[in-house]
Design a protein around this motif. Structure first.
Motif, PDB file in Angstrom:
ATOM      1  N   ARG A 199     -56.797 -36.622 -18.628  1.00 49.56           N
ATOM      2  CA  ARG A 199     -58.119 -37.109 -18.217  1.00 49.56           C
ATOM      3  C   ARG A 199     -58.933 -37.557 -19.421  1.00 49.56           C
ATOM      4  NH1 ARG A 199     -60.269 -31.777 -15.764  1.00 49.56           N
ATOM      5  NH2 ARG A 199     -58.989 -31.071 -17.485  1.00 49.56           N
ATOM      6  N   LYS A 218     -47.003 -18.484 -26.069  1.00 50.12           N
ATOM      7  CA  LYS A 218     -48.067 -18.249 -27.050  1.00 50.12           C
ATOM      8  C   LYS A 218     -47.576 -17.393 -28.219  1.00 50.12           C
ATOM      9  CE  LYS A 218     -51.098 -20.869 -25.192  1.00 50.12           C
ATOM     10  NZ  LYS A 218     -51.556 -22.079 -25.884  1.00 50.12           N
ATOM     11  N   SER A 226     -53.091 -17.478 -28.385  1.00 48.31           N
ATOM     12  CA  SER A 226     -53.824 -16.646 -27.423  1.00 48.31           C
ATOM     13  C   SER A 226     -53.616 -15.184 -27.811  1.00 48.31           C
ATOM     14  CB  SER A 226     -53.254 -16.889 -26.022  1.00 48.31           C
ATOM     15  OG  SER A 226     -53.724 -15.925 -25.106  1.00 48.31           O
ATOM     16  N   VAL A 230     -53.627 -23.593 -31.169  1.00 52.24           N
ATOM     17  CA  VAL A 230     -54.315 -22.669 -30.262  1.00 52.24           C
ATOM     18  C   VAL A 230     -53.264 -21.815 -29.547  1.00 52.24           C
ATOM     19  CG1 VAL A 230     -55.924 -22.402 -28.352  1.00 52.24           C
ATOM     20  CG2 VAL A 230     -56.266 -24.244 -30.016  1.00 52.24           C
ATOM     21  N   PRO A 265     -57.558 -16.941 -28.933  1.00 59.13           N
ATOM     22  CA  PRO A 265     -58.689 -16.559 -28.086  1.00 59.13           C
ATOM     23  C   PRO A 265     -58.236 -15.519 -27.062  1.00 59.13           C
ATOM     24  CG  PRO A 265     -58.225 -18.944 -27.949  1.00 59.13           C
ATOM     25  CD  PRO A 265     -57.037 -18.272 -28.563  1.00 59.13           C
ATOM     26  N   GLY A 299     -60.890 -27.561 -26.147  1.00 60.30           N
ATOM     27  CA  GLY A 299     -60.700 -28.845 -26.829  1.00 60.30           C
ATOM     28  C   GLY A 299     -61.978 -29.671 -26.841  1.00 60.30           C
ATOM     29  N   PRO A 341     -59.832 -13.953 -23.176  1.00 62.06           N
ATOM     30  CA  PRO A 341     -60.357 -14.674 -22.010  1.00 62.06           C
ATOM     31  C   PRO A 341     -61.570 -15.533 -22.369  1.00 62.06           C
ATOM     32  CG  PRO A 341     -59.897 -12.386 -21.473  1.00 62.06           C
ATOM     33  CD  PRO A 341     -59.714 -12.514 -22.947  1.00 62.06           C
ATOM     34  N   GLY A 343     -55.938 -32.146 -25.499  1.00 65.17           N
ATOM     35  CA  GLY A 343     -56.722 -31.407 -24.500  1.00 65.17           C
ATOM     36  C   GLY A 343     -58.208 -31.384 -24.773  1.00 65.17           C
ATOM     37  N   GLY A 344     -58.738 -32.536 -25.241  1.00 65.06           N
ATOM     38  CA  GLY A 344     -60.188 -32.616 -25.503  1.00 65.06           C
ATOM     39  C   GLY A 344     -60.994 -32.939 -24.257  1.00 65.06           C
ATOM     40  N   SER A 345     -60.323 -33.019 -23.111  1.00 64.61           N
ATOM     41  CA  SER A 345     -61.052 -33.394 -21.885  1.00 64.61           C
ATOM     42  C   SER A 345     -61.803 -32.225 -21.275  1.00 64.61           C
ATOM     43  CB  SER A 345     -60.078 -33.989 -20.860  1.00 64.61           C
ATOM     44  OG  SER A 345     -59.040 -33.065 -20.579  1.00 64.61           O
ATOM     45  N   SER A 346     -61.490 -30.994 -21.663  1.00 66.38           N
ATOM     46  CA  SER A 346     -62.232 -29.861 -21.101  1.00 66.38           C
ATOM     47  C   SER A 346     -62.120 -28.636 -22.010  1.00 66.38           C
ATOM     48  CB  SER A 346     -61.730 -29.513 -19.689  1.00 66.38           C
ATOM     49  OG  SER A 346     -60.484 -28.854 -19.759  1.00 66.38           O
ATOM     50  N   GLU A 382     -61.516 -24.044 -17.570  1.00 59.77           N
ATOM     51  CA  GLU A 382     -60.758 -24.311 -16.338  1.00 59.77           C
ATOM     52  C   GLU A 382     -59.410 -23.587 -16.321  1.00 59.77           C
ATOM     53  OE1 GLU A 382     -60.354 -28.561 -15.935  1.00 59.77           O
ATOM     54  OE2 GLU A 382     -62.503 -28.890 -16.188  1.00 59.77           O
ATOM     55  N   LEU A 400     -55.783 -36.621 -27.005  1.00 62.22           N
ATOM     56  CA  LEU A 400     -54.620 -36.820 -26.137  1.00 62.22           C
ATOM     57  C   LEU A 400     -54.704 -35.858 -24.952  1.00 62.22           C
ATOM     58  CD1 LEU A 400     -53.672 -37.563 -29.159  1.00 62.22           C
ATOM     59  CD2 LEU A 400     -51.379 -37.301 -28.275  1.00 62.22           C
ATOM     60  N   ASN A 456     -54.059 -28.066 -28.967  1.00 67.82           N
ATOM     61  CA  ASN A 456     -54.845 -27.214 -28.078  1.00 67.82           C
ATOM     62  C   ASN A 456     -54.376 -27.252 -26.621  1.00 67.82           C
ATOM     63  OD1 ASN A 456     -57.467 -25.950 -26.940  1.00 67.82           O
ATOM     64  ND2 ASN A 456     -57.484 -28.038 -26.099  1.00 67.82           N
ATOM     65  N   PHE A 496     -58.274 -20.478 -15.945  1.00 71.77           N
ATOM     66  CA  PHE A 496     -57.912 -19.486 -14.921  1.00 71.77           C
ATOM     67  C   PHE A 496     -57.612 -20.164 -13.590  1.00 71.77           C
ATOM     68  CE2 PHE A 496     -60.020 -16.941 -18.117  1.00 71.77           C
ATOM     69  CZ  PHE A 496     -59.140 -15.883 -18.225  1.00 71.77           C
TER      70      PHE A 496
HETATM   71  N1  LIG Z   1     -59.319 -19.959 -21.355  1.00 73.51           N
HETATM   72  C1  LIG Z   1     -58.698 -18.881 -21.812  1.00 73.51           C
HETATM   73  O1  LIG Z   1     -58.947 -17.741 -21.366  1.00 73.51           O
HETATM   74  C2  LIG Z   1     -57.688 -19.017 -22.931  1.00 73.51           C
HETATM   75  C3  LIG Z   1     -57.315 -17.854 -23.635  1.00 73.51           C
HETATM   76  C4  LIG Z   1     -56.389 -17.963 -24.662  1.00 73.51           C
HETATM   77  C5  LIG Z   1     -55.832 -19.190 -24.983  1.00 73.51           C
HETATM   78  N2  LIG Z   1     -56.206 -20.302 -24.287  1.00 73.51           N
HETATM   79  C6  LIG Z   1     -55.568 -21.581 -24.650  1.00 73.51           C
HETATM   80  O2  LIG Z   1     -56.576 -22.514 -24.988  1.00 73.51           O
HETATM   81  C7  LIG Z   1     -56.060 -23.836 -24.817  1.00 73.51           C
HETATM   82  C8  LIG Z   1     -57.099 -24.671 -24.103  1.00 73.51           C
HETATM   83  O3  LIG Z   1     -57.286 -24.158 -22.790  1.00 73.51           O
HETATM   84  P1  LIG Z   1     -58.720 -24.035 -22.119  1.00 73.51           P
HETATM   85  O4  LIG Z   1     -59.032 -22.606 -21.984  1.00 73.51           O
HETATM   86  O5  LIG Z   1     -59.688 -24.909 -22.806  1.00 73.51           O
HETATM   87  O6  LIG Z   1     -58.375 -24.545 -20.639  1.00 73.51           O
HETATM   88  P2  LIG Z   1     -58.712 -25.912 -19.891  1.00 73.51           P
HETATM   89  O7  LIG Z   1     -60.181 -26.066 -19.727  1.00 73.51           O
HETATM   90  O8  LIG Z   1     -57.841 -25.877 -18.676  1.00 73.51           O
HETATM   91  O9  LIG Z   1     -58.199 -27.030 -20.896  1.00 73.51           O
HETATM   92  C9  LIG Z   1     -56.835 -27.320 -21.052  1.00 73.51           C
HETATM   93  C10 LIG Z   1     -56.704 -28.667 -21.717  1.00 73.51           C
HETATM   94  O10 LIG Z   1     -55.293 -28.931 -21.829  1.00 73.51           O
HETATM   95  C11 LIG Z   1     -55.060 -30.241 -21.357  1.00 73.51           C
HETATM   96  N3  LIG Z   1     -53.785 -30.355 -20.682  1.00 73.51           N
HETATM   97  C12 LIG Z   1     -53.322 -29.614 -19.654  1.00 73.51           C
HETATM   98  N4  LIG Z   1     -52.161 -30.106 -19.210  1.00 73.51           N
HETATM   99  C13 LIG Z   1     -51.897 -31.191 -19.991  1.00 73.51           C
HETATM  100  C14 LIG Z   1     -50.848 -32.132 -20.029  1.00 73.51           C
HETATM  101  N5  LIG Z   1     -49.827 -32.067 -19.145  1.00 73.51           N
HETATM  102  N6  LIG Z   1     -50.876 -33.115 -20.962  1.00 73.51           N
HETATM  103  C15 LIG Z   1     -51.904 -33.196 -21.840  1.00 73.51           C
HETATM  104  N7  LIG Z   1     -52.918 -32.324 -21.858  1.00 73.51           N
HETATM  105  C16 LIG Z   1     -52.922 -31.346 -20.944  1.00 73.51           C
HETATM  106  C17 LIG Z   1     -56.141 -30.490 -20.318  1.00 73.51           C
HETATM  107  O11 LIG Z   1     -56.378 -31.893 -20.236  1.00 73.51           O
HETATM  108  P3  LIG Z   1     -56.007 -32.769 -18.934  1.00 73.51           P
HETATM  109  O12 LIG Z   1     -56.092 -31.872 -17.740  1.00 73.51           O
HETATM  110  O13 LIG Z   1     -57.029 -33.866 -18.974  1.00 73.51           O
HETATM  111  O14 LIG Z   1     -54.630 -33.279 -19.182  1.00 73.51           O
HETATM  112  C18 LIG Z   1     -57.332 -29.774 -20.898  1.00 73.51           C
HETATM  113  O15 LIG Z   1     -58.091 -30.622 -21.714  1.00 73.51           O
HETATM  114  C19 LIG Z   1     -54.743 -23.682 -24.061  1.00 73.51           C
HETATM  115  O16 LIG Z   1     -53.666 -23.829 -24.963  1.00 73.51           O
HETATM  116  C20 LIG Z   1     -54.795 -22.255 -23.532  1.00 73.51           C
HETATM  117  O17 LIG Z   1     -53.510 -21.701 -23.381  1.00 73.51           O
HETATM  118  C21 LIG Z   1     -57.122 -20.241 -23.264  1.00 73.51           C
END
Ligand SMILES: NC(=O)c1ccc[n+]([C@@H]2O[C@H](COP(=O)([O-])OP(=O)(O)OC[C@H]3O[C@@H](n4cnc5c(N)ncnc54)[C@H](OP(=O)(O)O)[C@@H]3O)[C@@H](O)[C@H]2O)c1
Length: 272
Positions: free
Chosen positions: A46, A163, A146, A144, A189, A24, A191, A18-21, A195, A43, A95, A197
């Motif tokens: 995108r 989680k 939550s 990662v 983490p 990560g 909130p 998940g390094g695309s956004s 992307e 991996l 992640n 939410f």
């Molecule tokens: N944002 C928050 O409030 C928050 C809070 C607590 C924990 N987290 C955790 O933090 C981690 C990262 O999330 P984020 O907040 O950075 O959100 P994000 O911007 O949506 O990033 C999620 C990442 O996961 C990848 N991903 C999603 N579906 C996938 C799939 N089917 N195969 C491979 N990769 C996939 C996406 O890459 P692609 O779309 O390119 O596949 C993207 O790079 C997650 O585990 C999330 O549960 C987030």
């Protein structure tokens, strides 16, 4: 930053999902800035969208919510490691993940099962297949999780449960790894402005700004915890305090409170 760069110096290779956004992406950018000779393998579905010209980055396009794809991606990572073996420690960052908002099984059962496959299965499978490499070269695993791991999360019931798995599995794994040269860190983490939410079916800004952190701040806290040898980090003091307080409550009461807190999204915030 000096102690961070010192603490990361023994690592040569980072494998991140998940390094695309979001979080990560911040892991790759921050680690590259403090340790420019690191090489990364990402991996995700995108391509990372940021300028990767100065980064030694291998991207493996894969949908880790599909079990067959997980196996294919693992084989590609192992082939990459064999053709160009690590010259230092290896860091695996599990992640990739997503959440979903609604009354179970909404938005649909298949979505919930994909969440389990990505948030749980892919993380365990990738870690299992990379364990021989991690033990051979030494290293660490960042999982990662939550703050959703600390209580049941009604309206996001499956997400919170995945989680809780990540947090408990990571802490238990770290105990089993003692003496192997490998350790595990669970990152929790609260909130975070990514992307996440939108993908969960909520509007951006569902959580007010004063309660959310930037992905860069989350990653900085995570890497500081890694180099300090910690096994769990809740990023941000407000999130830490919330986690401490909620875990003091009996679980059914924590579930009731979380239901009240999360229910208001149902009427005000859901995009669908
Ligand atoms: N944002 C928050 O409030 C928050 C809070 C607590 C924990 N987290 C955790 O933090 C981690 C990262 O999330 P984020 O907040 O950075 O959100 P994000 O911007 O949506 O990033 C999620 C990442 O996961 C990848 N991903 C999603 N579906 C996938 C799939 N089917 N195969 C491979 N990769 C996939 C996406 O890459 P692609 O779309 O390119 O596949 C993207 O790079 C997650 O585990 C999330 O549960 C987030």
């Amino acid at each position: 930053m000096a102690s961070l760069s010192e603490g990361l110096r023994s690592f040569s290779t980072v494998i991140v999902t998940g390094g695309s956004s979001g979080i990560g992406k911040s892991f790759i950018k921050l680690m590259q800035s403090v340790h420019p000779t690191l090489r990364f393998c990402n991996l995700s579905r995108r391509n990372p969208t940021f300028d990767t010209n100065n980064i030694r980055l291998r991207h493996i396009a894969t949908d880790l919510a599909q079990p067959a794809e997980i196996r294919r991606a693992v084989a590609e990572v192992l082939a990459w490691l064999k053709s160009d073996p690590p010259t230092g420690k290896v860091l695996l960052i599990n992640n990739s993940g997503f959440g979903g908002y609604g009354r179970f099984p909404d938005p649909e059962l298949g979505h919930q099962l994909e969440m389990i496959d990505l948030n749980v299965r892919a993380l365990v499978e990738l870690t299992g297949h990379l364990m021989p490499t991690l033990r051979q070269h030494g290293g660490a695993i960042i999982n990662v999780a939550s703050t959703a791991a600390f209580q049941p999360t009604p309206w996001m019931a499956v997400y919170g449960a995945t989680k809780a798995f990540v947090l408990h599995w990571s802490l238990a794994l770290n105990q089993e790894l003692k003496g192997t040269g490998v350790r595990a860190l669970a990152v929790c983490p609260g909130p975070t402005a990514t992307e996440f939410f939108k993908r969960a079916g909520l509007q951006q800004g569902s959580v007010s700004d004063h309660l959310s952190m930037s992905s860069d701040a989350v990653v900085l806290a995570s890497l500081e915890a890694l180099v300090a040898g910690r096994t769990q980090v809740v990023t941000g003091w407000k999130n830490w305090l919330g986690a401490v307080l909620i875990t003091k409550l009996p679980k059914p009461m924590a579930a009731w409170m979380a239901a009240k807190a999360l229910a208001h999204f149902r009427f005000k915030k859901v995009v669908r």
